[in-house]
Structure formats: structure tokens, C-alpha cells
Scaffold this active site. Structure first.
Site, mmCIF file in Angstrom:
data_model
loop_
_atom_site.group_PDB
_atom_site.id
_atom_site.type_symbol
_atom_site.label_atom_id
_atom_site.label_comp_id
_atom_site.label_asym_id
_atom_site.label_seq_id
_atom_site.Cartn_x
_atom_site.Cartn_y
_atom_site.Cartn_z
ATOM 1 N N HIS A 103 -12.283 22.499 43.557
ATOM 2 C CA HIS A 103 -12.126 21.200 42.901
ATOM 3 C C HIS A 103 -11.957 20.124 43.957
ATOM 4 O O HIS A 103 -11.924 20.405 45.153
ATOM 5 C CB HIS A 103 -10.946 21.206 41.916
ATOM 6 C CG HIS A 103 -9.593 21.236 42.564
ATOM 7 N ND1 HIS A 103 -8.468 20.785 41.928
ATOM 8 C CD2 HIS A 103 -9.170 21.647 43.783
ATOM 9 C CE1 HIS A 103 -7.416 20.928 42.706
ATOM 10 N NE2 HIS A 103 -7.822 21.458 43.833
ATOM 11 N N CYS A 144 -6.835 16.579 49.332
ATOM 12 C CA CYS A 144 -7.460 17.098 48.100
ATOM 13 C C CYS A 144 -8.561 16.195 47.555
ATOM 14 O O CYS A 144 -9.146 16.506 46.514
ATOM 15 C CB CYS A 144 -6.396 17.361 47.037
ATOM 16 S SG CYS A 144 -5.296 18.714 47.477
ATOM 17 N N HIS A 161 -12.665 21.577 47.918
ATOM 18 C CA HIS A 161 -11.960 22.714 48.500
ATOM 19 C C HIS A 161 -11.694 23.739 47.395
ATOM 20 O O HIS A 161 -11.913 23.456 46.224
ATOM 21 C CB HIS A 161 -10.648 22.278 49.161
ATOM 22 C CG HIS A 161 -9.652 21.701 48.200
ATOM 23 N ND1 HIS A 161 -9.759 20.419 47.696
ATOM 24 C CD2 HIS A 161 -8.548 22.242 47.645
ATOM 25 C CE1 HIS A 161 -8.751 20.197 46.881
ATOM 26 N NE2 HIS A 161 -7.992 21.290 46.818
ATOM 27 N N HIS A 165 -9.318 27.276 45.728
ATOM 28 C CA HIS A 165 -8.021 27.938 45.577
ATOM 29 C C HIS A 165 -8.219 29.329 44.979
ATOM 30 O O HIS A 165 -9.152 29.562 44.211
ATOM 31 C CB HIS A 165 -7.119 27.162 44.620
ATOM 32 C CG HIS A 165 -6.701 25.832 45.135
ATOM 33 N ND1 HIS A 165 -5.711 25.674 46.067
ATOM 34 C CD2 HIS A 165 -7.146 24.579 44.839
ATOM 35 C CE1 HIS A 165 -5.556 24.389 46.322
ATOM 36 N NE2 HIS A 165 -6.420 23.701 45.594
ATOM 37 N N HIS A 216 -14.766 31.067 39.833
ATOM 38 C CA HIS A 216 -15.845 30.806 40.786
ATOM 39 C C HIS A 216 -16.708 29.605 40.373
ATOM 40 O O HIS A 216 -17.931 29.606 40.553
ATOM 41 C CB HIS A 216 -16.709 32.054 40.998
ATOM 42 C CG HIS A 216 -16.017 33.063 41.855
ATOM 43 N ND1 HIS A 216 -15.114 33.967 41.337
ATOM 44 C CD2 HIS A 216 -16.057 33.282 43.180
ATOM 45 C CE1 HIS A 216 -14.640 34.717 42.304
ATOM 46 N NE2 HIS A 216 -15.193 34.320 43.444
ATOM 47 N N GLU A 230 -1.381 27.066 42.204
ATOM 48 C CA GLU A 230 -2.514 26.624 43.015
ATOM 49 C C GLU A 230 -2.476 27.284 44.388
ATOM 50 O O GLU A 230 -3.509 27.570 44.992
ATOM 51 C CB GLU A 230 -2.478 25.099 43.150
ATOM 52 C CG GLU A 230 -3.746 24.521 43.690
ATOM 53 C CD GLU A 230 -3.773 23.032 43.545
ATOM 54 O OE1 GLU A 230 -4.400 22.553 42.587
ATOM 55 O OE2 GLU A 230 -3.152 22.336 44.378
#
Length: 143
Positions: free
Chosen positions: A14, A23, A27, A29, A68, A123
Site C-alpha cells: 500500500h 509510507c 511498500h 507488509h 498479495h 501491520e
């Protein structure tokens, strides 16, 4: 009162719009959703809810819609570029923060008539957001 929880691990990418920190860049998680279900009575099996029912419905939804994938706000300028490249996306009306992803998973559980009381989205191993409806006055404290 009885309470059960189910954890669902998934990977997602995201970025945050209107955000000055790291952010703002694309990137990813390794997230963990925790669905908390509560009931004051047990069913005929002696359960709040069968863990496998939560897995079958919510895990399947997460696998089909979030795992994904790149989670982006609908007006993110990266959307047409990533769509053209064939990247799997899940688009939200709001910033795809941990808070909003936790709320999204809560809403999916509620739509399936699960007696969900809260959801958490981890996260990172040390950072999570919780969504529990109806327990705030809408005001934020200043720092």
C-alpha cells in the site's frame, strides 16, 4: 460472555496519500488480521463460533481480495499505471491505513452475520490498529 479470536496472516502492499512520512511510497507488509467474536451464549456444540467457519469465510475473503495485492485509495495516481501493468489491486474510498484495513475486515465479518466485536490489523510485529465501532466521540486529542 464468551470470546473467540481468529488470526489470519496475509501479505499486502500500500501507500498513503496526503502523508509526509515514508509510507507515502509504495511498500509492503506481512499483515495479521485478528477477528474477535463474542457471544453471551454458546451454540449446541458449546462454541461461540467454529474457528473453521471464520477461516472459511474471512480467510477466503482476505485471500481473494487483499492477499498479495496493492491496497490503494481509488484516486491514487498509481492506480492506472499498476492496472495497465496487470498488478492486482484492491481499491478503497479512503487511505489504506492499518485502521481502515481493520475496519474493512470488520465490515466483511459483520456482513456475514458474524457477531464480531472488533478487528485488529497488525501491520508490523510491534504496530497494530483496532476497529471497534461505536466507542468514540469523534474528537482527537492534540499532541
Amino acid at each position: 460472555m464468551f470470546r473467540v479470536s481468529r488470526e489470519i496472516d496475509f501479505c499486502y502492499g500500500h501507500r498513503l496519500m496526503n502523508y509526509d512520512g515514508k509510507c507515502r511510497y509504495l511498500h509492503g507488509h506481512n499483515g495479521r488480521a485478528v477477528i474477535v467474536i463474542e457471544s453471551d451464549q454458546l451454540d449446541e456444540r458449546g462454541m461461540v463460533m467454529d474457528f473453521s467457519d471464520i477461516k472459511q469465510v474471512i480467510s477466503t475473503w482476505v485471500d481473494d481480495h487483499l492477499d498479495h495485492r496493492m491496497l490503494l485509495r481509488k484516486d491514487d495516481p498509481m492506480v492506472p499505471i499498476l492496472e495497465k501493468a496487470g498488478e492486482p489491486l484492491y481499491l478503497l474510498d479512503m487511505n489504506p491505513t492499518a485502521e481502515n484495513i481493520a475496519r474493512l475486515i470488520y465490515e466483511v465479518a459483520a456482513e456475514h452475520q458474524f457477531p464480531v466485536v472488533e478487528t485488529r490489523l497488525w501491520e508490523t510485529p510491534r504496530c497494530y490498529a483496532t476497529y471497534r465501532p461505536g466507542r468514540h466521540n469523534g474528537k482527537r486529542k492534540s499532541i
